[in-house]
Design an enzyme around this catalytic site. Structure first.
Site, PDB file in Angstrom:
ATOM      1  N   ASP A   1       8.764  -3.717   0.896  1.00  0.00           N
ATOM      2  CA  ASP A   1       7.598  -4.388   0.283  1.00  0.00           C
ATOM      3  C   ASP A   1       7.601  -4.151  -1.227  1.00  0.00           C
ATOM      4  OD1 ASP A   1       6.700  -1.592   1.598  1.00  0.00           O
ATOM      5  OD2 ASP A   1       5.785  -1.830  -0.361  1.00  0.00           O
TER       6      ASP A   1
ATOM      7  N   ASP B   1       4.987  -2.781  -2.830  1.00  0.00           N
ATOM      8  CA  ASP B   1       3.796  -1.968  -3.045  1.00  0.00           C
ATOM      9  C   ASP B   1       2.638  -2.920  -3.382  1.00  0.00           C
ATOM     10  OD1 ASP B   1       2.968   0.754  -2.797  1.00  0.00           O
ATOM     11  OD2 ASP B   1       2.540   0.763  -4.927  1.00  0.00           O
TER      12      ASP B   1
HETATM   13  N1  LIG Z   1       4.685   0.755  -0.646  1.00  0.00           N
HETATM   14  C1  LIG Z   1       4.987   1.908  -0.055  1.00  0.00           C
HETATM   15  N2  LIG Z   1       4.438   3.064  -0.480  1.00  0.00           N
HETATM   16  C2  LIG Z   1       4.747   4.223   0.116  1.00  0.00           C
HETATM   17  N3  LIG Z   1       5.578   4.345   1.136  1.00  0.00           N
HETATM   18  C3  LIG Z   1       6.150   3.223   1.603  1.00  0.00           C
HETATM   19  N4  LIG Z   1       7.020   3.038   2.607  1.00  0.00           N
HETATM   20  C4  LIG Z   1       7.278   1.731   2.669  1.00  0.00           C
HETATM   21  N5  LIG Z   1       6.590   1.057   1.726  1.00  0.00           N
HETATM   22  C5  LIG Z   1       5.886   1.972   1.038  1.00  0.00           C
END
Ligand SMILES: Nc1ncnc2[nH]cnc12
Ligand SMILES: CSC[C@H]1O[C@H](OP(=O)(O)O)[C@H](O)[C@@H]1O
Length: 296
Positions: free
Chosen positions: A210, A212
């Site tokens: 992703d 974030d």
């Molecule tokens: N955006 C994110 N923040 C923290 N841990 C994650 N693991 C997968 N995506 C994450």
């Protein structure tokens, strides 16, 4: 030269690996408690392998409850020389997209309250962490990933957050715009610190799920979105891992970076002042340097 033994710590979505000869789930006791789960041992292309699901099968442990010390001690105790950490992560960069892998080479540690060292009162040790990952092992992971047709970025800074909640938008922007982090996750610290203390070569393969929450076109990160990407990433990781044994070969040179000798001059406590109970606990991780002075 020593015998190569590869330890894999599998993160979210990666709870087992395939293709091992003589596979066996083994319980390993450590002086730091029980590891996250049993460890799957076997061999691949003639090389010893040990696989540990970081959160346990069934995803039992949250990032803060993972027994990081027991996990690293157990791998060391099994004779592992090279640790490959595989983790899910968010990306802070437009050019690092979900589905791609990053071979992490730096960390910013924002975790709090986790047991972050094997050392303590009665046996004080200070290892170098300027280069927290092993370049030789990272190169091998990058080569294996490319051979598996995975888009891989060689180098990146992983921000380790405490979690389990994802970051606020303000935090996400600070990590990205001010601190220059490339990816974010919750589990590589204190794991990387402990691997260095245990004189294990450590490489971190971060699999992007992703963006974030900073990305204007992608909105907030949520678990549904992550899970949709995780399964594909885990399949790619298994392909990459299956190619590593032939790249690393059975006989392992002394680590040019010194990961396997990290404790050589690290322990400051004079032998007569050492706490015998702690020294005993340190047998697997630091026995190489402590054993000549052990009192029992
Ligand atoms: N955006 C994110 N923040 C923290 N841990 C994650 N693991 C997968 N995506 C994450
Ligand atoms: C699945 S979302 C958050 C979760 O995933 C990552 O775990 P791991 O690093 O073990 O793959 C992240 O750090 C969080 O623990």
């Amino acid at each position: 030269m020593t015998q190569t033994s590869i330890g894999v710590i599998g993160g979210s979505g990666l709870y087992q690996i395939d293709g091992l000869e003589n596979p066996q789930w083994r319980s390993v006791d450590t002086p730091w408690g029980a590891p996250s789960d049993q460890i799957l041992t076997g061999s691949l292309a003639g090389i010893d392998m040990a696989f540990l699901p970081r959160h346990g099968r069934g995803h039992v442990h949250c990032p803060a409850s993972i027994p990081y010390r027991a996990n690293i001690d157990a791998l060391k105790r099994l004779g592992v020389t090279d640790v490959i950490s595989v983790s899910a992560c968010g990306s802070f960069r437009h050019d690092m997209a979900p589905g791609e892998f990053v071979i992490v080479d730096q960390f910013i540690d924002r975790t709090v309250g986790r047991e972050a060292s094997f050392f303590g009162a009665g046996c004080v040790g200070h290892v170098s962490l300027a280069s927290p990952t092993c370049a030789r092992l990272g190169d091998a992971c990058a080569t294996a990933a490319r051979a598996a047709s995975i888009k891989v970025h060689r180098g990146g800074t992983y921000l380790a957050m405490e979690g389990p909640q994802f970051s606020t938008l303000a935090e996400s922007r600070i990590y990205r715009d001010v601190w220059g982090a490339d990816v974010i996750g919750m589990t590589n610290m204190p794991e990387a610190r402990l691997a260095r203390e245990a004189e294990l070569c450590y490489a971190s393969v971060a699999m992007i799920t992703d963006y974030d929450s900073w990305h204007p076109d992608h909105g907030e990160v949520d678990v549904t979105q992550i899970i949709a990407i995780l399964t594909g990433n885990a399949d790619k990781a298994r392909d990459m891992l299956g190619r590593l044994p032939t790249l690393l070969k059975a006989n392992r040179p002394i680590c040019a970076q010194g990961c396997d000798r990290a404790l050589e001059h690290a322990i400051l406590t004079a032998p007569p002042a050492r706490d015998p109970a702690l020294v005993t606990r340190l047998d697997a991780v630091a026995g190489r340097v402590l054993r000549p002075h052990m009192t029992r």
